[in-house]
Scaffold this motif. Structure first.
Motif, PDB file in Angstrom:
ATOM      1  N   SER A 275       7.893  39.337  -8.798  1.00  0.00           N
ATOM      2  CA  SER A 275       6.978  39.993  -7.872  1.00  0.00           C
ATOM      3  C   SER A 275       6.123  38.970  -7.135  1.00  0.00           C
ATOM      4  O   SER A 275       5.605  39.262  -6.070  1.00  0.00           O
ATOM      5  CB  SER A 275       6.091  40.988  -8.626  1.00  0.00           C
ATOM      6  N   THR A 276       5.992  37.760  -7.671  1.00  0.00           N
ATOM      7  CA  THR A 276       5.197  36.739  -6.997  1.00  0.00           C
ATOM      8  C   THR A 276       5.972  36.060  -5.885  1.00  0.00           C
ATOM      9  O   THR A 276       5.398  35.367  -5.079  1.00  0.00           O
ATOM     10  CB  THR A 276       4.719  35.651  -7.986  1.00  0.00           C
ATOM     11  N   ASP A 277       7.301  36.279  -5.838  1.00  0.00           N
ATOM     12  CA  ASP A 277       8.071  35.613  -4.805  1.00  0.00           C
ATOM     13  C   ASP A 277       9.236  36.478  -4.361  1.00  0.00           C
ATOM     14  O   ASP A 277      10.313  36.409  -4.912  1.00  0.00           O
ATOM     15  CB  ASP A 277       8.572  34.256  -5.289  1.00  0.00           C
ATOM     16  N   THR A 278       8.987  37.297  -3.370  1.00  0.00           N
ATOM     17  CA  THR A 278      10.043  38.138  -2.823  1.00  0.00           C
ATOM     18  C   THR A 278      10.353  37.738  -1.395  1.00  0.00           C
ATOM     19  O   THR A 278      10.883  38.528  -0.635  1.00  0.00           O
ATOM     20  CB  THR A 278       9.616  39.619  -2.874  1.00  0.00           C
ATOM     21  N   SER A 279      10.008  36.521  -1.024  1.00  0.00           N
ATOM     22  CA  SER A 279      10.194  36.105   0.355  1.00  0.00           C
ATOM     23  C   SER A 279      11.658  36.074   0.737  1.00  0.00           C
ATOM     24  O   SER A 279      12.525  35.673  -0.045  1.00  0.00           O
ATOM     25  CB  SER A 279       9.551  34.734   0.583  1.00  0.00           C
ATOM     26  N   PHE A 280      11.924  36.520   1.942  1.00  0.00           N
ATOM     27  CA  PHE A 280      13.289  36.521   2.451  1.00  0.00           C
ATOM     28  C   PHE A 280      13.878  35.113   2.472  1.00  0.00           C
ATOM     29  O   PHE A 280      15.036  34.937   2.068  1.00  0.00           O
ATOM     30  CB  PHE A 280      13.350  37.152   3.845  1.00  0.00           C
ATOM     31  N   PRO A 281      13.143  34.089   2.914  1.00  0.00           N
ATOM     32  CA  PRO A 281      13.758  32.751   2.939  1.00  0.00           C
ATOM     33  C   PRO A 281      14.248  32.282   1.572  1.00  0.00           C
ATOM     34  O   PRO A 281      15.339  31.712   1.470  1.00  0.00           O
ATOM     35  CB  PRO A 281      12.640  31.846   3.466  1.00  0.00           C
ATOM     36  N   ARG A 282      13.498  32.538   0.531  1.00  0.00           N
ATOM     37  CA  ARG A 282      13.947  32.120  -0.808  1.00  0.00           C
ATOM     38  C   ARG A 282      15.187  32.903  -1.235  1.00  0.00           C
ATOM     39  O   ARG A 282      16.128  32.340  -1.782  1.00  0.00           O
ATOM     40  CB  ARG A 282      12.834  32.277  -1.834  1.00  0.00           C
ATOM     41  N   ARG A 283      15.198  34.205  -0.998  1.00  0.00           N
ATOM     42  CA  ARG A 283      16.385  35.003  -1.345  1.00  0.00           C
ATOM     43  C   ARG A 283      17.586  34.533  -0.530  1.00  0.00           C
ATOM     44  O   ARG A 283      18.705  34.456  -1.046  1.00  0.00           O
ATOM     45  CB  ARG A 283      16.115  36.488  -1.106  1.00  0.00           C
ATOM     46  N   ALA A 284      17.359  34.210   0.728  1.00  0.00           N
ATOM     47  CA  ALA A 284      18.451  33.732   1.587  1.00  0.00           C
ATOM     48  C   ALA A 284      18.997  32.399   1.088  1.00  0.00           C
ATOM     49  O   ALA A 284      20.213  32.178   1.113  1.00  0.00           O
ATOM     50  CB  ALA A 284      17.962  33.613   3.033  1.00  0.00           C
ATOM     51  N   LEU A 285      18.128  31.513   0.631  1.00  0.00           N
ATOM     52  CA  LEU A 285      18.595  30.228   0.111  1.00  0.00           C
ATOM     53  C   LEU A 285      19.456  30.412  -1.134  1.00  0.00           C
ATOM     54  O   LEU A 285      20.477  29.733  -1.302  1.00  0.00           O
ATOM     55  CB  LEU A 285      17.412  29.297  -0.188  1.00  0.00           C
ATOM     56  N   LEU A 286      19.065  31.336  -2.002  1.00  0.00           N
ATOM     57  CA  LEU A 286      19.898  31.613  -3.184  1.00  0.00           C
ATOM     58  C   LEU A 286      21.247  32.194  -2.766  1.00  0.00           C
ATOM     59  O   LEU A 286      22.281  31.853  -3.348  1.00  0.00           O
ATOM     60  CB  LEU A 286      19.189  32.577  -4.145  1.00  0.00           C
ATOM     61  N   ALA A 287      21.246  33.040  -1.734  1.00  0.00           N
ATOM     62  CA  ALA A 287      22.508  33.606  -1.241  1.00  0.00           C
ATOM     63  C   ALA A 287      23.397  32.505  -0.664  1.00  0.00           C
ATOM     64  O   ALA A 287      24.609  32.498  -0.902  1.00  0.00           O
ATOM     65  CB  ALA A 287      22.230  34.677  -0.191  1.00  0.00           C
ATOM     66  N   VAL A 288      22.792  31.571   0.068  1.00  0.00           N
ATOM     67  CA  VAL A 288      23.555  30.445   0.626  1.00  0.00           C
ATOM     68  C   VAL A 288      24.159  29.618  -0.511  1.00  0.00           C
ATOM     69  O   VAL A 288      25.319  29.203  -0.443  1.00  0.00           O
ATOM     70  CB  VAL A 288      22.670  29.574   1.543  1.00  0.00           C
ATOM     71  N   LEU A 289      23.388  29.373  -1.542  1.00  0.00           N
ATOM     72  CA  LEU A 289      23.901  28.629  -2.693  1.00  0.00           C
ATOM     73  C   LEU A 289      25.070  29.364  -3.349  1.00  0.00           C
ATOM     74  O   LEU A 289      26.097  28.756  -3.668  1.00  0.00           O
ATOM     75  CB  LEU A 289      22.803  28.403  -3.731  1.00  0.00           C
ATOM     76  N   LEU A 290      24.913  30.646  -3.546  1.00  0.00           N
ATOM     77  CA  LEU A 290      25.961  31.436  -4.183  1.00  0.00           C
ATOM     78  C   LEU A 290      27.252  31.380  -3.364  1.00  0.00           C
ATOM     79  O   LEU A 290      28.319  31.073  -3.897  1.00  0.00           O
ATOM     80  CB  LEU A 290      25.479  32.882  -4.350  1.00  0.00           C
ATOM     81  N   VAL A 291      27.152  31.638  -2.072  1.00  0.00           N
ATOM     82  CA  VAL A 291      28.332  31.605  -1.198  1.00  0.00           C
ATOM     83  C   VAL A 291      28.908  30.190  -1.128  1.00  0.00           C
ATOM     84  O   VAL A 291      30.127  30.001  -1.169  1.00  0.00           O
ATOM     85  CB  VAL A 291      27.971  32.135   0.205  1.00  0.00           C
ATOM     86  N   GLY A 292      28.036  29.200  -1.039  1.00  0.00           N
ATOM     87  CA  GLY A 292      28.493  27.810  -0.961  1.00  0.00           C
ATOM     88  C   GLY A 292      29.242  27.374  -2.206  1.00  0.00           C
ATOM     89  O   GLY A 292      30.289  26.727  -2.114  1.00  0.00           O
ATOM     90  N   PHE A 293      28.718  27.714  -3.371  1.00  0.00           N
ATOM     91  CA  PHE A 293      29.399  27.345  -4.616  1.00  0.00           C
ATOM     92  C   PHE A 293      30.727  28.088  -4.753  1.00  0.00           C
ATOM     93  O   PHE A 293      31.732  27.501  -5.157  1.00  0.00           O
ATOM     94  CB  PHE A 293      28.512  27.600  -5.833  1.00  0.00           C
ATOM     95  N   LEU A 294      30.741  29.374  -4.415  1.00  0.00           N
ATOM     96  CA  LEU A 294      31.989  30.138  -4.514  1.00  0.00           C
ATOM     97  C   LEU A 294      33.043  29.588  -3.555  1.00  0.00           C
ATOM     98  O   LEU A 294      34.200  29.399  -3.930  1.00  0.00           O
ATOM     99  CB  LEU A 294      31.728  31.622  -4.237  1.00  0.00           C
ATOM    100  N   GLY A 295      32.638  29.317  -2.321  1.00  0.00           N
ATOM    101  CA  GLY A 295      33.575  28.792  -1.330  1.00  0.00           C
ATOM    102  C   GLY A 295      34.071  27.405  -1.676  1.00  0.00           C
ATOM    103  O   GLY A 295      35.283  27.125  -1.598  1.00  0.00           O
ATOM    104  N   SER A 296      33.172  26.527  -2.086  1.00  0.00           N
ATOM    105  CA  SER A 296      33.569  25.166  -2.447  1.00  0.00           C
ATOM    106  C   SER A 296      34.465  25.157  -3.676  1.00  0.00           C
ATOM    107  O   SER A 296      35.451  24.416  -3.730  1.00  0.00           O
ATOM    108  CB  SER A 296      32.332  24.296  -2.705  1.00  0.00           C
TER     109      SER A 296
END
Length: 149
Positions: A3-24
């Motif tokens: 609840s202290t961190d629901t910022s879209f940029p942080r969630r987006a960075l985790l999504a980028v990491l997830l997609v990047g690791f899966l793709g790589s």
């Protein structure tokens, strides 16, 4: 996220990491990038990266963020090492094919080689940097305020 961190940029960075690791990871498996120990290192780091990203999604907090930082530094270092290894492998191949090659001509042949692509491991460096940006000034890592006496 907490609840202290629901910022879209942080969630987006985790999504980028997830997609990047899966793709790589998928790309490395399809390219059969597991024939010897050095080739297994990025695959192992990708699995570790996926695990820490999922951990941060399901149970965010200091331990998950600290592990994410460690894994991201390892990914960045492996990306730099991978570029060096690919470059060296290409250079050896080019010099075997043409021992008189040198200078900018040799450099361009090395960089344009398709197998192994010299800059491809840079993707691991990028993923590591994205993960480190995710943890930068993360509220869960902030030091708790010291109580006044």
């Amino acid at each position: 996220m907490t609840s202290t961190d629901t910022s879209f940029p942080r969630r987006a960075l985790l999504a980028v990491l997830l997609v990047g690791f899966l793709g790589s990871g998928a790309e490395l498996i399809l390219l059969e990038h597991y024939q010897d120990l050095p080739q297994l290192i990025p695959l192992a780091l990708i699995l570790l990266g996926l695990g820490t990203v999922i951990w941060n999604l399901l149970s965010p907090g200091r331990p998950a963020l600290r592990w994410l930082r460690i894994v991201m530094v390892l990914c960045a270092v492996s990306g730099l090492a991978g570029v060096a290894l690919h470059y060296r492998g290409n250079m050896e191949f080019q010099l075997e094919a043409d021992p008189s090659a040198g200078g900018m001509e040799l450099f361009m042949k090395i960089m344009r080689a398709k197998a192994p692509p010299a800059l491809a491991p840079g993707a691991m460096l990028q993923l590591g940097l994205v993960g480190l940006v995710f943890t930068w000034k993360h509220p869960a890592l902030a030091s708790p305020e010291k109580p006044e006496i």
